[in-house]
Design an enzyme around this catalytic site. Structure first.
Site, mmCIF file in Angstrom:
data_model
loop_
_atom_site.group_PDB
_atom_site.id
_atom_site.type_symbol
_atom_site.label_atom_id
_atom_site.label_comp_id
_atom_site.label_asym_id
_atom_site.label_seq_id
_atom_site.Cartn_x
_atom_site.Cartn_y
_atom_site.Cartn_z
ATOM 1 N N GLU A 169 0.814 -1.218 0.000
ATOM 2 C CA GLU A 169 0.000 0.000 0.000
ATOM 3 C C GLU A 169 0.846 1.266 0.000
ATOM 4 O O GLU A 169 0.525 2.244 -0.684
ATOM 5 C CB GLU A 169 -0.948 0.001 1.208
ATOM 6 N N HIS A 177 -9.682 -5.774 10.576
ATOM 7 C CA HIS A 177 -10.370 -5.574 9.297
ATOM 8 C C HIS A 177 -11.732 -4.914 9.492
ATOM 9 O O HIS A 177 -12.578 -4.954 8.592
ATOM 10 C CB HIS A 177 -10.562 -6.913 8.576
#
Length: 375
Positions: free
Chosen positions: A98, A167
């Protein structure tokens, strides 16, 4: 991947940039209409896909990058069909890094391209937080307006189901606290379509917070929203349901919960006004305050943690601008102040439920039975 971008912005070989100069600017916003003119339904997934497709077709400077957005057609199939239509130079599969591909996206935006960076979940955006905050959000101010950073960071945000604490985090309040960013959180298909188009066309970095559990839900869409020029204004909330007794503010998935709570409250004689925030930053304070001045009560709803949350900011706005209109303390509904549990029964207790909103609205309207009376 970096080589592709370099080739596209190199002297004399820029198919993305040079062809973009002849592109005619499109209207930033179209007038909003309610669902009353709706003739069909569309899933949020299809709304996002169609918005990406149309913006990429209209502007050759727009491109999509992220993990599995190409060959796999997106982890949630948001980018289905785009690789085949636009090719690997505009739909770029990235490594699982990322920080790397977000930095490349910001650099491409510096050069005048319009990247759409997809995070498989916004929890992973923490790997790229330096580029989002220091490289994207602050550059326009630090360059005295000389550097524009037209980039969109998008992906699912907040709780899904059974995916644990790492998450399930809602980052709306995190990103909304940073000047230089615009933060959007769609609820319906019309929201998703109109706000994503607005985000891609915007000259500033936009954090676009989707919800995994909403992708497969269908919503009515108006004929206007299906037009390729359709766009919703950034910074403008939508009154989903009018009422006179209590105001309920919510965003993303919680808007649906608020609407269900309003239906239940109607049966008990309480008329609730439900506001879909749509835009977290800028926040539509005028619409919220106008509603509270009418209903004299407020319930804020969000999935995120209570401390320093979006609801806390809304409460402050009401205290500063409409305190004299309140007939009851503000009620704030938020997620539990703990990392998201993995067990399903504990997970349900950690996120707001419809019955929590109903109880809060009844307390605000002095309809609940005091605990002392029950004892």
């Amino acid at each position: 991947m970096l080589g592709v971008i370099r080739r596209k912005i190199g002297a004399g070989g820029s198919s993305l940039l040079t062809s973009g100069w002849s592109f005619q600017s499109r209207p930033a916003v179209s007038a909003w209409r309610s669902y009353s003119s709706a003739a069909k339904e569309m899933t949020v997934r299809d709304a996002l896909n169609s918005a990406l497709d149309e913006e990429m077709s209209a502007d050759p400077k727009v491109f999509l990058m992220g993990e599995e957005v190409g060959e796999y057609q997106g982890a949630y199939k948001i980018s289905k069909g785009l690789l085949e239509k636009y090719g690997p130079e505009r739909v770029l599969d990235t490594p699982i890094t990322e920080a790397g591909f977000t930095g490349i996206g910001v650099g491409a935006a510096y050069y005048g391209l319009r990247p759409v960076v997809e995070f498989m979940t916004f929890n992973f955006s923490m790997q790229a937080i330096d580029h989002i905050i220091n490289s994207a959000a602050k550059s326009n101010y630090m360059s005295a307006g000389q550097i524009s950073v037209p980039i969109v960071f998008r992906g699912p945000n907040g709780a899904a189901a059974g995916v644990g604490a790492q998450h399930s985090h809602c980052f709306a309040a995190w990103f909304a606290s940073c000047p230089g960013l615009k933060v959007l959180a769609p609820y319906s298909s019309e929201d998703a379509r109109g706000l994503l188009k607005a985000a891609i066309r915007d000259p500033d970095p936009v954090v676009f917070l989707e919800n995994e559990l909403l992708y497969g839900e269908s919503f009515p869409v108006s004929a206007e929203s299906l037009d390729s020029s359709f766009c919703l204004p950034i910074g403008k909330a939508k009154i989903e349901r009018e009422g006179k007794d209590v105001t309920i503010t919510a965003f993303s998935k919680m808007v649906g919960y608020a609407l269900k709570a309003a239906e239940i409250l109607t049966k008990e004689g309480i008329s609730a006004e439900v506001i879909n925030l749509r835009s977290i930053r800028p926040l539509d304070r005028s619409t919220i305050n106008a509603s509270v001045r009418k209903t004299n009560r407020l319930v804020t709803v969000e999935e995120g943690f209570p401390q320093h949350g979006v609801g806390a900011e809304i409460c402050t706005s009401i205290v500063e601008e409409s305190f004299g209109y309140l007939d009851a303390p503000v009620e704030r509904i938020a997620g539990a102040d703990v990392p998201m549990p993995y067990a399903a029964n504990l997970e349900r207790l950690a996120v707001p439920q419809v019955e929590d909103i109903v109880r809060a609205a009844k307390r605000a309207c002095y309809r609940s039975v005091p605990l002392a009376a029950v004892a």
